[in-house]
Design a protein around this motif. Structure first.
Motif, mmCIF file in Angstrom:
data_model
loop_
_atom_site.group_PDB
_atom_site.id
_atom_site.type_symbol
_atom_site.label_atom_id
_atom_site.label_comp_id
_atom_site.label_asym_id
_atom_site.label_seq_id
_atom_site.Cartn_x
_atom_site.Cartn_y
_atom_site.Cartn_z
ATOM 1 N N ASP A 12 -10.237 -0.215 -0.334
ATOM 2 C CA ASP A 12 -9.170 -1.221 0.176
ATOM 3 C C ASP A 12 -10.110 -2.424 0.977
ATOM 4 O OD1 ASP A 12 -10.180 -0.320 2.499
ATOM 5 O OD2 ASP A 12 -8.500 0.074 3.559
ATOM 6 N N GLU A 17 -5.984 -8.687 4.050
ATOM 7 C CA GLU A 17 -6.161 -8.082 5.329
ATOM 8 C C GLU A 17 -4.835 -8.348 5.859
ATOM 9 O OE1 GLU A 17 -8.899 -7.002 7.186
ATOM 10 O OE2 GLU A 17 -9.978 -7.006 5.107
ATOM 11 N N ALA A 18 -4.454 -7.178 6.776
ATOM 12 C CA ALA A 18 -3.086 -7.322 7.632
ATOM 13 C C ALA A 18 -3.469 -8.334 8.601
ATOM 14 C CB ALA A 18 -3.338 -5.956 8.344
ATOM 15 N N ARG A 24 1.582 -5.078 8.449
ATOM 16 C CA ARG A 24 0.388 -4.059 8.233
ATOM 17 C C ARG A 24 1.053 -3.028 7.675
ATOM 18 N NH1 ARG A 24 -4.170 -3.422 11.358
ATOM 19 N NH2 ARG A 24 -5.310 -1.469 10.956
ATOM 20 N N GLN A 25 0.390 -2.440 6.525
ATOM 21 C CA GLN A 25 0.694 -1.187 5.759
ATOM 22 C C GLN A 25 -0.364 -0.274 5.974
ATOM 23 O OE1 GLN A 25 2.622 -2.379 2.330
ATOM 24 N NE2 GLN A 25 3.256 -0.283 1.606
ATOM 25 N N GLU A 26 -0.146 1.014 6.219
ATOM 26 C CA GLU A 26 -1.330 1.972 6.156
ATOM 27 C C GLU A 26 -0.864 3.108 5.590
ATOM 28 O OE1 GLU A 26 -3.242 2.684 9.982
ATOM 29 O OE2 GLU A 26 -2.160 1.042 10.831
ATOM 30 N N GLU A 28 -2.651 7.232 5.237
ATOM 31 C CA GLU A 28 -3.731 8.196 5.301
ATOM 32 C C GLU A 28 -3.410 9.359 4.716
ATOM 33 O OE1 GLU A 28 -5.615 10.744 9.048
ATOM 34 O OE2 GLU A 28 -4.008 9.336 9.373
ATOM 35 N N ASN A 37 -8.338 6.690 4.420
ATOM 36 C CA ASN A 37 -7.311 5.981 5.393
ATOM 37 C C ASN A 37 -7.321 4.385 4.620
ATOM 38 O OD1 ASN A 37 -5.445 5.036 6.833
ATOM 39 N ND2 ASN A 37 -6.642 4.637 8.716
ATOM 40 N N THR A 39 -5.604 0.458 4.563
ATOM 41 C CA THR A 39 -4.751 -0.631 5.317
ATOM 42 C C THR A 39 -4.874 -2.029 4.650
ATOM 43 O OG1 THR A 39 -5.798 0.267 7.590
ATOM 44 C CG2 THR A 39 -4.947 -1.923 7.694
ATOM 45 N N CYS A 40 -3.643 -2.505 4.563
ATOM 46 C CA CYS A 40 -3.685 -3.903 3.958
ATOM 47 C C CYS A 40 -2.476 -4.684 4.558
ATOM 48 C CB CYS A 40 -3.580 -3.663 2.237
ATOM 49 S SG CYS A 40 -2.109 -2.892 1.950
#
Length: 85
Positions: A12, A17-18, A24-26, A28, A37, A39-40
Motif C-alpha cells: 500500500d 494516504e488517509a 480512512r479505509q483499512e 487487516e 495490514n 491503509t489508504c
C-alpha cells in the motif's frame, strides 16, 4: 477467498494516504502465519482507483473490500430474515 485474490502480494505504499477530510479505509488480512495490514484514503469511486499510482493493486483492494461488504450485508440480511423452525 483472500489467498486467491493476490492481496497478500500487494503493497500500500503507492496508495493514497488517509486524511481527515476524506477518511480512512483499512483492511487487516491474516491467513495462517501470514499477516498484512492495508491503509489508504477512503475510496469513493473506481475513478479514484484508476487515477492512483498503483491502479492494479488498489483495484484488487477495492474489489475485495466490495466483496467483503456484500458478504457481510448478505449474512446480516439472511440472519434477520430466516424464521426459526
Amino acid at each position: 477467498m483472500t489467498e486467491d485474490s493476490g492481496i497478500l502480494e500487494k503493497d500500500d505504499n503507492k496508495w493514497p494516504e488517509a486524511s481527515r477530510d476524506n477518511g480512512r479505509q483499512e483492511l487487516e488480512v491474516r491467513i495462517g502465519n501470514k499477516h498484512i495490514n492495508f491503509t489508504c484514503s477512503k475510496i469513493n469511486s473506481f475513478v479514484s482507483v484508476a487515477d492512483s499510482d498503483d491502479p492494479e493493486g488498489l483495484s484488487i483492494f477495492y474489489y475485495l473490500v466490495q466483496d467483503l461488504k456484500c458478504m457481510i450485508f448478505s449474512l446480516i440480511s439472511f440472519h434477520f430474515k430466516v424464521k426459526p423452525i
